[in-house]
Design a protein around this motif. Structure first.
Motif, short mmCIF file in Angstrom:
data_model
loop_
_atom_site.label_atom_id
_atom_site.label_comp_id
_atom_site.label_asym_id
_atom_site.label_seq_id
_atom_site.Cartn_x
_atom_site.Cartn_y
_atom_site.Cartn_z
N VAL A 190 31.55 37.15 50.56
CA VAL A 190 30.90 38.47 50.67
C VAL A 190 29.57 38.39 51.39
O VAL A 190 28.90 39.40 51.58
CB VAL A 190 30.71 39.13 49.28
N PHE A 191 29.16 37.19 51.82
CA PHE A 191 27.89 37.04 52.53
C PHE A 191 27.87 37.85 53.83
O PHE A 191 26.81 38.20 54.33
CB PHE A 191 27.63 35.57 52.85
N SER A 192 29.05 38.10 54.38
CA SER A 192 29.11 38.85 55.63
C SER A 192 28.51 40.24 55.50
O SER A 192 28.12 40.85 56.49
CB SER A 192 30.56 38.96 56.11
N ALA A 193 28.41 40.75 54.27
CA ALA A 193 27.87 42.08 54.04
C ALA A 193 26.39 42.18 54.38
O ALA A 193 25.87 43.28 54.60
CB ALA A 193 28.09 42.50 52.58
N VAL A 194 25.70 41.02 54.41
CA VAL A 194 24.28 41.02 54.77
C VAL A 194 24.07 40.30 56.10
O VAL A 194 23.04 39.67 56.35
CB VAL A 194 23.41 40.39 53.66
N SER A 195 25.09 40.38 56.96
CA SER A 195 25.01 39.89 58.35
C SER A 195 24.85 38.38 58.47
O SER A 195 24.25 37.89 59.43
CB SER A 195 23.85 40.58 59.09
N LEU A 196 25.40 37.64 57.53
CA LEU A 196 25.42 36.18 57.64
C LEU A 196 26.68 35.76 58.39
O LEU A 196 27.77 36.23 58.10
CB LEU A 196 25.40 35.54 56.26
N MET A 197 26.52 34.86 59.35
CA MET A 197 27.65 34.42 60.17
C MET A 197 28.49 33.38 59.43
O MET A 197 28.64 32.24 59.89
CB MET A 197 27.14 33.87 61.49
N ASP A 198 29.01 33.77 58.28
CA ASP A 198 29.85 32.86 57.51
C ASP A 198 31.28 32.95 58.00
O ASP A 198 31.57 33.58 59.02
CB ASP A 198 29.75 33.19 56.02
N LEU A 199 32.19 32.33 57.28
CA LEU A 199 33.60 32.32 57.70
C LEU A 199 34.19 33.73 57.76
O LEU A 199 34.90 34.08 58.71
CB LEU A 199 34.41 31.44 56.74
N MET A 200 33.93 34.53 56.74
CA MET A 200 34.49 35.88 56.71
C MET A 200 33.93 36.74 57.84
O MET A 200 34.68 37.49 58.50
CB MET A 200 34.21 36.53 55.35
N PHE A 201 32.64 36.64 58.08
CA PHE A 201 32.02 37.41 59.16
C PHE A 201 32.62 37.01 60.50
O PHE A 201 32.92 37.87 61.34
CB PHE A 201 30.51 37.17 59.18
N THR A 202 32.79 35.70 60.71
CA THR A 202 33.36 35.20 61.96
C THR A 202 34.78 35.72 62.16
O THR A 202 35.15 36.16 63.26
CB THR A 202 33.35 33.67 61.97
#
Length: 219
Positions: free
Chosen positions: A160-172
């Motif tokens: 869920v880190f992608s919700a705060v604009s972190l380029m983690d696996l889910m965001f990628t």
């Protein structure tokens, strides 16, 4: 399955995996510290602090990590506290994980027979020495299954880190799907990288449980 696309996306996933693991490990590290402090406070029934620890545990366990991240990242700036996405991710994971670790450690501490504490005191040990050399080693052995389950749970919660604009696996994965519409390939890489991260942790937990043989107090 477009293997050429998978090969092209692989470096991006590798970079995202490194960030995910880094933030996950830091968050879990602080969660362990918070959990241990709360567990000890509850074990010794320290006035006032026990109430505060209990309130924190209930608040943390009964609110989703996503809401906690939103509060930290979007809410705190309203009162003049601005933090980076990375710090937000680590803080949120530590806040959530601390409550789960506290309950895991507390169950281990409460499983220790009082006679062991009394025996340690009779040998001249202080309260700190008793906790360090007698209580904690046995409590950790008892807590290993719950502890490892919490570690795996927290690593999965990094999604869920992608919700705060972190380029983690889910965001990628979501970013690449939005750009190139290679849904199958992106989700395949997402699953593979989470397996690479989580499977060794799961195997390590099983190994620790077998080595410790679910140790009982006094065993």
């Amino acid at each position: 399955m477009n293997w050429t696309a998978i090969a092209d996306y692989l470096p991006l996933y590798e970079k995202a995996a490194v960030l995910t693991v880094k933030l996950g490990v830091l968050g879990i590290f602080f969660a362990i510290i918070i959990g241990l402090i709360c567990a000890v406070i509850q074990y010794y029934h320290i006035p006032v602090l026990k109430t505060i620890a209990g309130f924190y545990i209930e608040l943390s366990r009964n609110t989703p990590l996503l809401i906690q991240l939103f509060f930290i990242y979007y809410g705190l700036p309203k009162v003049g506290i601005s933090i980076s996405p990375s710090v937000c991710g680590v803080s949120g994971l530590a806040f959530l994980g601390g409550s789960y670790m506290a309950e895991a450690f507390r169950s281990g501490l409460e499983a220790i027979e009082p006679i062991q504490t009394e025996s340690a005191y009779s040998l001249g040990m202080s309260r700190i020495q008793t906790m360090r050399y007698v209580i904690l080693p046995q409590a950790f052995s008892i807590s290993v299954p719950a502890f490892m389950a919490n570690v795996i749970f927290l690593l999965k919660e990094t999604s869920v880190f992608s919700a705060v604009s972190l380029m983690d696996l889910m965001f990628t994965a979501k970013d690449l799907i939005g750009l190139y519409y290679k849904t199958t390939e992106c989700l395949f890489l997402l699953v593979v990288f989470y397996l690479i991260i989580l499977l060794p942790v799961s195997l390590l937990g099983s190994l620790l449980e077998r080595r410790l043989k679910y140790a009982k107090p006094g065993a």
